[in-house]
Structures are given as structure tokens and as C-alpha cells.
Design an enzyme around this catalytic site. Structure first.
Site, short mmCIF file in Angstrom:
data_model
loop_
_atom_site.label_atom_id
_atom_site.label_comp_id
_atom_site.label_asym_id
_atom_site.label_seq_id
_atom_site.Cartn_x
_atom_site.Cartn_y
_atom_site.Cartn_z
N CYS A 116 -13.06 97.27 -20.49
CA CYS A 116 -12.87 95.91 -21.04
C CYS A 116 -11.54 95.77 -21.77
O CYS A 116 -10.95 94.70 -21.78
CB CYS A 116 -14.02 95.57 -21.99
N GLU A 161 -19.67 93.08 -27.23
CA GLU A 161 -18.36 93.53 -26.77
C GLU A 161 -18.27 93.14 -25.30
O GLU A 161 -18.94 93.71 -24.45
CB GLU A 161 -18.22 95.04 -26.97
N GLU A 206 -10.49 88.42 -15.72
CA GLU A 206 -10.67 89.87 -15.79
C GLU A 206 -11.04 90.40 -14.40
O GLU A 206 -12.09 90.06 -13.85
CB GLU A 206 -11.76 90.22 -16.79
N LYS A 264 -31.25 100.34 -23.06
CA LYS A 264 -31.27 100.18 -21.61
C LYS A 264 -29.86 100.43 -21.07
O LYS A 264 -28.96 99.60 -21.23
CB LYS A 264 -31.70 98.77 -21.19
#
Length: 474
Positions: free
Chosen positions: A287, A253, A378, A178
Site C-alpha cells: 500500500c 490502513e 492504485e 481473519k
């Protein structure tokens, strides 16, 4: 161009080697370059996932039995076909994400490299002979899990799909994937090209839709035996709960707040240029972005001058793409207010770029302390924070004072010190005197809230297979 895009601009699932229309509505996306409407993608459901899993299950045993030479030829054939379609794939990537064409080409090239690399590994030994006893023949062999679920984010869609799918296929697994509903085109096209070059129907299946409707159904399906997820910590935790209940392995991750450590003996010009690249590449939507720049106090002000010059060369729409989603565009802007409240000094940027679309000025904040929110959270935009440090111990302490641990970089001409610091940073990848080479061969994954498991390199194949021991008594 893409045979999956109709004249109405709709994108459908790819299941069992064919295009499958949505069983429900379509999701209309927004073009991040203009703010206007983009392509519409199928809003998949649990039923679509069940159809895809059934197709994968039918294909699983046959794919597992395909010999290494044929599997390698198919992987190389897909790589060649993707290279042949490089321009189309890059244009699809740009249409979905808005990234400048050089970045789109680079992403396509990196995705091709995964199929070339893993296609070349099909002849690797898959087990060992163990010396247990003279009257026993004992050996190990690696076997596929079967059906692997792959759930990818919107920031690097083709790259993230290829990174997980290629090693999973080489290990003998079949795929139900997906992609993000926001950036689905290139993943569907990759699956279509795989069918075109001869991959058996059902080996690669793509179900489009939201995480709630499709992603959760994939992770929960009893026939899916392994899941690889790239995305936010929050969603990773939710997937982890489902996987824990089902007792299936995960590769996660997740986020990052990587430290770029600059010592006073570093090549400051190179370090400044690379540090800016570290948080502006893909508009900071990576990331592993090097968003915390730690600079030794003795060269702090001169390094800021060099960074300012380097960041001024980053121009929205020219060599800096947009923020890909409207929600993320708003979120990044919210951090400008946070930075002001924290008392950080804005060296450059700190505002939306002029014109249409979701463009943010490349932004650098100086005089940041590591306890500020902009140093701990983040941001996922082209925003870097510069933190001064005094000593080597100070740098290590600041670097490790984070919930994340994805990558880190050390800049120093003293290699002994660089290796000493690299050894003590809590992160899955450390670079010395270069920012993130992104090599396919290098295992990649995080410590702490950045996740677990490893993608890339030979190591990834081990994460897409499990080990069986066979003992034969004479």
C-alpha cells in the site's frame, strides 16, 4: 513442518488453542508461481466466528490480569520460537505468495521484530497523575478494549498480522483474526506457536475464510469491541459503515499512491535505485509503494536513464516475485492498456513476463501527467510512473493532488527544503533521502483515503486501549 497442513494440503482454523476443522467446504488456492493448485483452506462461517469469539471472551479477563513481566516473557518467547522456525515460516510464505526467499525471510524477520519490540514495552507507564485539587487524587489508566478483530490482506500476511496482533496483546486485548483466505498459512502457524510457548487458550484465535462470510461476521459481532483492517478502500468503507452503526473504533490502513520527489540537487544514483525499489518491492503489492516518481525538469532525462538501468536489474522470478492472485494479475495487465490510452511513454516493461505463473515485467512509464489514471489509481503491481515538475511549489501541489496520503519521500541535499516540503505533504509518514525504512518503532498510518488510526511504534498501543480517569475525593 506446519502441523496444521494435512497430507491432503488442507489448513484449518486455530480456535481456543487447538486446530478446528472447517464446518463447511474448503477453498483451494492457486500457486502464483505456477498457476497450478495450491493449499486448501477452511471456508469459515458465522458459526466459526461465534465459536472463536466465545473462546476469546472466556480468555479475556484472565489475559488482562496477566502481569507485565509474564506478558513480556510470552511475547519474547513467541519471537524466539518464530526465529527458531524462520525457515519453515519463510517457506510457507513463499508457498502462498510466491515471493523470492530473501523477501520471505525479511517478512518473517520483520514479524518477529514486532513481538520483540512490543514485548519490551510491557513496563511502560500506562497513565498519569493529574493535579486537579488538593483534596483529590486523580489519575488516568489505559485499559484494553477486550476482543479485537484483526482482518489482514494477502500481500504481506505474516507481517500485517504481527503488526496488529502484537500491540493489541500488549495492551491486554484478546484476538479474533481473519487472514486473507489466499495467504493464511503463516498466521495460523504464528497462533499455533503462541500456544506452544504458553499463551493461554483463546487469547489468539484465527478463523479462515472469505471477507463476506468471516470478516463481516467479526466486525458485526457484538462482543468485538475494536477492529483493525488492512486492505482496499472499498472494503474499508463497508467495514466503516458497520463499525459506525455499532459505535466501535477502527484502525484502517487502506490504499496509497505515494510520491517520491526528486529535486535536482539529490544524489541521483541513489534516488533512482531507491525509487525503483519503491515500486518493485514485493512486486509492487504494498500500500505504501512509491509509485509516483516526481522529478525536477532540469534532471528529468538523466534521471530516467538512471531509473532504466536500475529497473533492468529487476528480474522476474529472480528478485521479483509474482502477482499473488489471478484477479490482481489481470488487473495489473489492464493498466498497460490504460497507460497506452493515456499517452504515457513506456520506458521499460509493460507486459507479462515469459513463462508460467503470474509474473509481470517491472514497468516504468515516463512523460506522465498527474491527471492520468495511472497516476491517480492504485495499480498494486510493479509499475511506477515518472512525472516532471518545475518548482518546489509545483512538486508539493502534484504530491498532494491525490485521494491518498500514506507515505512520501523527498530527495534533496538541501535539508531546509527537504523539511519544508515534508511539512507540507499530506501523508502519514515522510522519508528524506531514503525510501521507507519500515522501522517497527515508527508510527504508520494514512491521511485521506489511505485510512486512519496508527499501527507500529508506541503510538499503536494507544490505539488498542482506551483511557479511564479515576478521581478519589479525600
Amino acid at each position: 513442518m506446519n502441523k496444521q497442513i494435512t497430507s491432503l494440503g488442507k489448513l484449518d482454523h486455530w480456535i481456543d488453542g487447538a486446530s478446528v476443522a472447517s464446518s463447511g467446504a474448503y477453498i483451494t488456492n492457486i500457486n502464483p508461481m505456477t498457476g497450478g493448485p495450491g493449499i486448501s483452506v477452511a471456508a469459515g462461517s458465522k458459526t466459526d466466528v461465534e465459536t472463536a469469539v466465545a473462546a476469546a471472551k472466556r480468555a479475556a479477563d484472565g489475559w488482562r490480569r496477566v502481569n507485565a513481566a509474564e506478558r513480556g516473557r510470552l511475547m519474547m518467547g513467541l519471537a524466539a520460537k518464530m526465529r527458531e522456525r524462520r525457515e519453515d515460516l519463510a517457506q510457507m510464505e513463499r508457498a502462498d505468495t510466491g515471493k523470492p526467499m530473501p523477501m520471505a525471510y525479511a517478512e518473517v524477520d520483520g514479524s518477529i521484530a514486532y513481538f520483540e519490540f512490543y514485548g519490551s514495552l510491557v513496563y511502560l507507564p500506562t497513565g498519569d497523575v493529574l493535579d486537579v485539587a488538593s483534596d483529590q487524587h486523580v489519575f488516568t489508566k489505559r485499559e484494553p478494549y477486550g476482543i479485537v478483530g484483526v482482518i489482514t490482506p494477502w500481500n504481506l500476511p505474516l507481517n500485517q498480522a504481527a503488526r496488529a496482533i502484537a500491540p493489541a496483546l500488549v495492551a491486554g486485548n484478546v484476538i479474533v483474526a481473519k487472514p486473507s483466505e489466499i495467504t493464511s498459512q503463516t498466521t495460523v502457524e504464528m497462533a499455533r506457536l503462541a500456544s506452544e510457548v504458553g499463551f493461554p487458550s483463546g487469547v489468539i484465535n484465527i478463523v479462515l475464510g472469505t471477507g463476506k462470510d468471516v470478516g463481516e461476521a467479526i466486525v458485526s459481532h457484538p462482543d468485538v469491541r475494536k477492529v483493525a483492517f488492512t486492505g482496499s478502500v472499498g472494503v474499508g468503507r463497508a467495514i466503516g459503515h458497520i463499525a459506525a452503526d455499532r459505535i466501535i473504533p477502527l484502525t484502517l490502513e487502506l490504499g496509497g499512491k505515494s510520491a517520491n520527489i526528486v529535486f535536482d540537487d539529490a544524489d541521483l544514483d541513489t534516488a533512482a535505485t531507491e525509487a525503483v525499489k519503491g515500486f518493485t518491492l514485493n512486486a509492487g503489492q504494498v500500500c505504501s509503494a512509491g509509485t509516483r516518481v516526481l522529478v525536477q525538469r532540469s534532471v528529468y532525462e538523466s534521471f530516467l536513464d538512471k531509473m532504466k538501468k536500475a529497473v533492468e536489474a529487476i528480474v522476474p522470478r529472480d528478485n521479483l516475485g509474482p502477482i499473488i492472485t489471478p484477479a490482481q494479475f489481470q488487473r495489473v495487465q489492464g493498466y498497460f492498456k490504460v497507460a497506452e490510452e493515456d499517452g504515457a511513454r513506456c520506458l521499460h516493461g509493460g507486459a507479462v513476463a515469459d513463462g508460467d505463473g503470474f509474473y509481470i515485467q517491472p514497468t516504468v512509464y515516463a512523460d506522465v501527467s498527474n491527471d492520468m489514471r495511472i497516476a491517480q489509481e492504485e495499480i498494486f503491481g510493479p509499475v511506477g510512473v515518472v512525472i516532471p515538475f518545475e518548482t518546489e511549489e509545483d512538486a508539493i501541489r502534484i504530491a498532494n493532488d491525490s485521494d491518498y496520503g500514506l507515505i512520501g519521500t523527498v530527495w534533496s541535499q538541501n535539508i531546509s527544503r527537504a523539511l519544508r516540503v515534508a511539512d507540507r505533504i499530506d501523508a502519514g509518514q515522510i522519508f528524506v533521502n531514503v525510501w521507507n525504512t519500515m522501522s517497527v518503532q515508527t508510527p504508520f498510518g494514512g491521511y485521506k483515503n489511505s485510512g486512519y488510526g496508527r499501527e507500529k511504534g508506541i503510538e499503536a498501543i494507544h490505539h488498542y486501549s482506551h483511557l479511564k480517569t479515576v478521581t478519589v475525593k479525600f
